[in-house]
Design a protein around this motif. Structure first.
Motif, PDB file in Angstrom:
ATOM      1  N   LEU A  78       5.165   7.123   5.776  1.00  0.00           N
ATOM      2  CA  LEU A  78       5.333   7.715   4.446  1.00  0.00           C
ATOM      3  C   LEU A  78       4.291   8.800   4.222  1.00  0.00           C
ATOM      4  N   GLN A 104      10.448  14.735   4.021  1.00  0.00           N
ATOM      5  CA  GLN A 104      10.021  14.258   5.341  1.00  0.00           C
ATOM      6  C   GLN A 104      11.183  14.339   6.334  1.00  0.00           C
ATOM      7  N   PHE A 158       3.675   1.447  -8.590  1.00  0.00           N
ATOM      8  CA  PHE A 158       4.794   2.127  -7.967  1.00  0.00           C
ATOM      9  C   PHE A 158       5.977   1.176  -7.872  1.00  0.00           C
ATOM     10  N   VAL A 208       7.851   2.480   9.045  1.00  0.00           N
ATOM     11  CA  VAL A 208       8.182   3.632   8.210  1.00  0.00           C
ATOM     12  C   VAL A 208       6.894   4.415   7.976  1.00  0.00           C
ATOM     13  N   GLN A 226       4.088   1.828   6.870  1.00  0.00           N
ATOM     14  CA  GLN A 226       4.557   0.550   6.313  1.00  0.00           C
ATOM     15  C   GLN A 226       5.378  -0.152   7.378  1.00  0.00           C
ATOM     16  N   GLY A 231      14.795   0.750   1.501  1.00  0.00           N
ATOM     17  CA  GLY A 231      15.070   1.922   2.322  1.00  0.00           C
ATOM     18  C   GLY A 231      14.602   3.232   1.724  1.00  0.00           C
ATOM     19  N   LYS A 232      13.815   3.160   0.680  1.00  0.00           N
ATOM     20  CA  LYS A 232      13.359   4.376  -0.003  1.00  0.00           C
ATOM     21  C   LYS A 232      11.842   4.472   0.010  1.00  0.00           C
ATOM     22  N   GLY A 233      11.360   5.624  -0.441  1.00  0.00           N
ATOM     23  CA  GLY A 233       9.925   5.789  -0.607  1.00  0.00           C
ATOM     24  C   GLY A 233       9.468   5.169  -1.905  1.00  0.00           C
ATOM     25  N   LEU A 234       8.252   5.486  -2.303  1.00  0.00           N
ATOM     26  CA  LEU A 234       7.670   4.931  -3.519  1.00  0.00           C
ATOM     27  C   LEU A 234       7.833   5.902  -4.672  1.00  0.00           C
ATOM     28  N   TRP A 274      11.682   6.731   9.363  1.00  0.00           N
ATOM     29  CA  TRP A 274      11.810   5.395   9.948  1.00  0.00           C
ATOM     30  C   TRP A 274      11.786   5.535  11.463  1.00  0.00           C
ATOM     31  N   PHE A 309       5.453  10.298  -3.369  1.00  0.00           N
ATOM     32  CA  PHE A 309       5.801   9.932  -2.007  1.00  0.00           C
ATOM     33  C   PHE A 309       7.146  10.512  -1.591  1.00  0.00           C
ATOM     34  N   GLY A 310       7.248  10.823  -0.304  1.00  0.00           N
ATOM     35  CA  GLY A 310       8.539  11.127   0.283  1.00  0.00           C
ATOM     36  C   GLY A 310       9.279   9.845   0.598  1.00  0.00           C
ATOM     37  N   GLU A 311      10.480   9.971   1.134  1.00  0.00           N
ATOM     38  CA  GLU A 311      11.290   8.794   1.416  1.00  0.00           C
ATOM     39  C   GLU A 311      11.016   8.198   2.787  1.00  0.00           C
ATOM     40  N   GLY A 312      10.142   8.826   3.526  1.00  0.00           N
ATOM     41  CA  GLY A 312       9.686   8.225   4.764  1.00  0.00           C
ATOM     42  C   GLY A 312      10.489   8.609   5.988  1.00  0.00           C
ATOM     43  N   GLN A 330       9.416   0.544  -5.338  1.00  0.00           N
ATOM     44  CA  GLN A 330      10.052   0.900  -4.070  1.00  0.00           C
ATOM     45  C   GLN A 330      11.405   0.216  -3.983  1.00  0.00           C
TER      46      GLN A 330
END
Lengths: 114, 111
Positions: free
Chosen positions: A91, A6, B36, A89, A37, B41-44, A110, A105-108, B38
């Motif tokens: 995602l 992302q 999941f 965020v 989120q 500061g990260k995704g899932l 922000w 999932f990606g790391e998003g 988490q």
């Protein structure tokens, strides 16, 4: 890469500006999801793409939000005329088709709207 | 409308303890239930996926169970470690497009 990618990872924008968030799913994954989120909140479904089918847009919170997926791969989520409540965020996730497959999932991205 | 609830919201345990995280859902017509993790500061990261026809899944020190009739799933973590500290989320999939998430359990494992 091997995972969902992302960009940007962080974005600060002024209220009223438009923003675009990009998602590169895992190669071969036909299903792509966008979730949001907010701070201290659970994950909120936004939109789902599956192959060439019409996307499920039922989670988009307003008409300022739109998303597209080009060539069945990369997806862009666009937020027009950003508001402070859009800060969250965002995602992206992808999976193989069907309901029995793990979702990655990606790391998003922000997003902060000031 | 599917609603997913996780209890407790936060949990702090000493290293080495076995622990159970709870997830309940209101609509038993699910395709699967996923857990999941988490990190801040990260995704899932997907931990375990239990199909609706299954009762449990195991991966290493993690074991997840599913009881569709009662609308419950549990995640069991054996011999907890400080590296297990994270937020754990469960999600019920009720259609191809829709995962409904709980608000998570924030786990802290103290050395």
């Amino acid at each position: 890469g091997a995972g969902v990618s992302q960009s940007p990872s962080n974005k600060v924008t002024e209220k009223g500006k438009d923003v675009e968030l990009r998602c590169d799913p895992i190669s071969g994954h036909t299903a792509l999801y966008w979730y949001r989120q907010s701070l201290g909140q659970g994950l909120e479904f936004l939109i789902y793409f599956q192959g060439n089918s019409a996307p499920d847009k039922s989670g988009l919170p307003s008409d300022r939000f739109s998303a597209e997926r080009t060539g069945g791969s990369v997806s862009t989520l666009t937020i027009q005329r950003t508001q402070q409540e859009d800060s969250a965020v965002y995602l992206c996730a992808s999976s193989f088709a069907g309901t029995g497959n793990t979702i990655y999932f990606g790391e998003g991205s922000w997003l902060t709207v000031v | 409308k599917q609603e997913v609830t996780q209890i407790p919201a936060a949990l702090s345990v000493p290293e080495g303890e076995n622990l159970v995280l709870n997830c309940s859902f209101t609509d038993s017509a699910i395709y699967n239930l996923q857990w999941f993790r988490q990190d801040p500061g990260k995704g899932l990261t997907s931990l375990l996926l239990i199909q609706s026809s299954q009762r449990e899944q195991t991966s290493g020190r993690l074991n997840a169970s599913l009881d569709k009739s009662s609308g419950r799933s549990t995640l069991y973590i054996a011999a907890s470690q400080p590296g297990d500290s994270a937020t754990y989320l469960c999600a019920a999939q009720t259609s191809g497009s829709r995962l409904t998430f709980g608000e998570g359990t924030q786990l802290t494992v103290n050395p």
